[in-house]
Design a protein around this motif. Structure first.
Motif, PDB file in Angstrom:
ATOM      1  N   VAL A  49      15.059 -30.681  30.821  1.00 25.99           N
ATOM      2  CA  VAL A  49      14.364 -29.554  31.450  1.00 25.99           C
ATOM      3  C   VAL A  49      14.786 -29.469  32.910  1.00 25.99           C
ATOM      4  O   VAL A  49      15.345 -30.417  33.457  1.00 25.99           O
ATOM      5  N   ASN A  50      14.517 -28.335  33.533  1.00 27.55           N
ATOM      6  CA  ASN A  50      14.811 -28.136  34.951  1.00 27.55           C
ATOM      7  C   ASN A  50      13.512 -27.910  35.712  1.00 27.55           C
ATOM      8  O   ASN A  50      12.632 -27.179  35.252  1.00 27.55           O
ATOM      9  N   ILE A  51      13.420 -28.513  36.902  1.00 27.14           N
ATOM     10  CA  ILE A  51      12.211 -28.471  37.723  1.00 27.14           C
ATOM     11  C   ILE A  51      12.504 -27.795  39.057  1.00 27.14           C
ATOM     12  O   ILE A  51      13.560 -28.013  39.653  1.00 27.14           O
ATOM     13  N   ASP A  52      11.543 -26.983  39.526  1.00 26.08           N
ATOM     14  CA  ASP A  52      11.559 -26.426  40.877  1.00 26.08           C
ATOM     15  C   ASP A  52      10.364 -27.011  41.621  1.00 26.08           C
ATOM     16  O   ASP A  52       9.279 -27.157  41.048  1.00 26.08           O
ATOM     17  N   LEU A  53      10.548 -27.328  42.891  1.00 24.95           N
ATOM     18  CA  LEU A  53       9.476 -27.815  43.751  1.00 24.95           C
ATOM     19  C   LEU A  53       9.575 -27.037  45.051  1.00 24.95           C
ATOM     20  O   LEU A  53      10.659 -26.952  45.639  1.00 24.95           O
ATOM     21  N   ILE A  55       7.255 -25.131  48.665  1.00 23.47           N
ATOM     22  CA  ILE A  55       6.081 -25.067  49.526  1.00 23.47           C
ATOM     23  C   ILE A  55       5.755 -23.611  49.818  1.00 23.47           C
ATOM     24  O   ILE A  55       6.637 -22.815  50.140  1.00 23.47           O
ATOM     25  N   LYS A  56       4.470 -23.290  49.704  1.00 23.00           N
ATOM     26  CA  LYS A  56       3.959 -21.993  50.133  1.00 23.00           C
ATOM     27  C   LYS A  56       3.125 -22.264  51.386  1.00 23.00           C
ATOM     28  O   LYS A  56       1.995 -22.740  51.299  1.00 23.00           O
ATOM     29  N   PRO A  57       3.703 -22.013  52.562  1.00 20.12           N
ATOM     30  CA  PRO A  57       2.952 -22.267  53.801  1.00 20.12           C
ATOM     31  C   PRO A  57       1.846 -21.232  53.985  1.00 20.12           C
ATOM     32  O   PRO A  57       1.886 -20.148  53.392  1.00 20.12           O
ATOM     33  N   SER A  58       0.877 -21.560  54.817  1.00 22.19           N
ATOM     34  CA  SER A  58      -0.216 -20.622  55.076  1.00 22.19           C
ATOM     35  C   SER A  58       0.301 -19.353  55.746  1.00 22.19           C
ATOM     36  O   SER A  58      -0.294 -18.289  55.617  1.00 22.19           O
ATOM     37  N   SER A  59       1.408 -19.463  56.458  1.00 21.31           N
ATOM     38  CA  SER A  59       2.074 -18.284  57.011  1.00 21.31           C
ATOM     39  C   SER A  59       3.579 -18.502  56.892  1.00 21.31           C
ATOM     40  O   SER A  59       4.057 -19.620  56.973  1.00 21.31           O
ATOM     41  N   GLY A  60       4.300 -17.450  56.639  1.00 20.32           N
ATOM     42  CA  GLY A  60       5.752 -17.573  56.489  1.00 20.32           C
ATOM     43  C   GLY A  60       6.175 -17.506  55.031  1.00 20.32           C
ATOM     44  O   GLY A  60       5.365 -17.249  54.136  1.00 20.32           O
ATOM     45  N   ASP A  61       7.439 -17.756  54.790  1.00 17.87           N
ATOM     46  CA  ASP A  61       8.029 -17.616  53.467  1.00 17.87           C
ATOM     47  C   ASP A  61       7.887 -18.877  52.628  1.00 17.87           C
ATOM     48  O   ASP A  61       7.925 -19.990  53.155  1.00 17.87           O
ATOM     49  N   LEU A  65      12.054 -26.844  47.948  1.00 14.52           N
ATOM     50  CA  LEU A  65      12.496 -28.182  48.316  1.00 14.52           C
ATOM     51  C   LEU A  65      13.576 -28.617  47.340  1.00 14.52           C
ATOM     52  O   LEU A  65      14.543 -29.276  47.717  1.00 14.52           O
ATOM     53  N   LEU A  66      13.388 -28.248  46.077  1.00 17.87           N
ATOM     54  CA  LEU A  66      14.352 -28.522  45.003  1.00 17.87           C
ATOM     55  C   LEU A  66      14.392 -27.319  44.075  1.00 17.87           C
ATOM     56  O   LEU A  66      13.367 -26.684  43.830  1.00 17.87           O
ATOM     57  N   SER A  76      11.920 -39.843  33.564  1.00 18.06           N
ATOM     58  CA  SER A  76      11.231 -39.382  34.765  1.00 18.06           C
ATOM     59  C   SER A  76      12.222 -39.361  35.919  1.00 18.06           C
ATOM     60  O   SER A  76      13.284 -39.978  35.864  1.00 18.06           O
ATOM     61  N   LEU A  77      11.835 -38.647  36.962  1.00 17.84           N
ATOM     62  CA  LEU A  77      12.695 -38.506  38.125  1.00 17.84           C
ATOM     63  C   LEU A  77      11.821 -38.431  39.368  1.00 17.84           C
ATOM     64  O   LEU A  77      10.812 -37.720  39.388  1.00 17.84           O
ATOM     65  N   GLU A  78      12.202 -39.182  40.404  1.00 19.31           N
ATOM     66  CA  GLU A  78      11.476 -39.107  41.665  1.00 19.31           C
ATOM     67  C   GLU A  78      12.068 -37.965  42.479  1.00 19.31           C
ATOM     68  O   GLU A  78      13.241 -38.000  42.868  1.00 19.31           O
ATOM     69  N   LEU A  79      11.250 -36.938  42.712  1.00 17.03           N
ATOM     70  CA  LEU A  79      11.715 -35.741  43.401  1.00 17.03           C
ATOM     71  C   LEU A  79      11.685 -35.888  44.916  1.00 17.03           C
ATOM     72  O   LEU A  79      12.511 -35.319  45.612  1.00 17.03           O
ATOM     73  N   ILE A  80      10.695 -36.598  45.437  1.00 17.72           N
ATOM     74  CA  ILE A  80      10.591 -36.849  46.870  1.00 17.72           C
ATOM     75  C   ILE A  80      10.611 -38.356  47.064  1.00 17.72           C
ATOM     76  O   ILE A  80       9.781 -39.061  46.517  1.00 17.72           O
TER      77      ILE A  80
END
Length: 113
Positions: A49-53, A55-61, A65-66, A76-80
């Protein structure tokens, strides 16, 4: 200022688009700063499978991250790892998988209030 180590989990990541709240894994409270320490994702299926990670900041775009990171079948895979990522007040960490209900995620973080 209190520092507390915590964990957030989300079972069966969804396939929905980046803006869907069903992809929320972790949200910083209005008076919190979160320091992301680790993110582990597990593939529960017999195919890759493919994973997206992102961030949705409180302001901005919203920013990735991945993007489309492959996780082999049954592994399993360590993303951070090693890097520290900061979520400020009202920021949201989101994740999605290209296959519905195929992946779980666990995020370890330090909550500074």
């Amino acid at each position: 200022m209190a520092n507390t180590f915590k964990q957030a989990t989300k079972s069966s990541l969804v396939t929905t688009v980046i803006s869907n709240s069903g992809t929320n894994v972790l949200s910083a409270g209005s008076s919190s700063t979160l320091i992301l320490l680790s993110a582990m994702v597990a593939n529960k299926t017999s195919t890759s499978v493919n994973i997206d990670l992102y961030i949705k900041p409180s302001s901005g775009d919203e920013v990735h991250l991945l993007k489309d990171v492959p996780v082999p079948a049954g592994s399993s895979l360590e993303l951070i790892s090693g890097s520290k990522i900061i979520l400020e007040s009202s920021d949201v960490l989101r994740a999605r998988c290209n296959t519905g209900s195929a992946a779980d995620i666990a995020v370890s973080f330090l909550d500074q209030t």
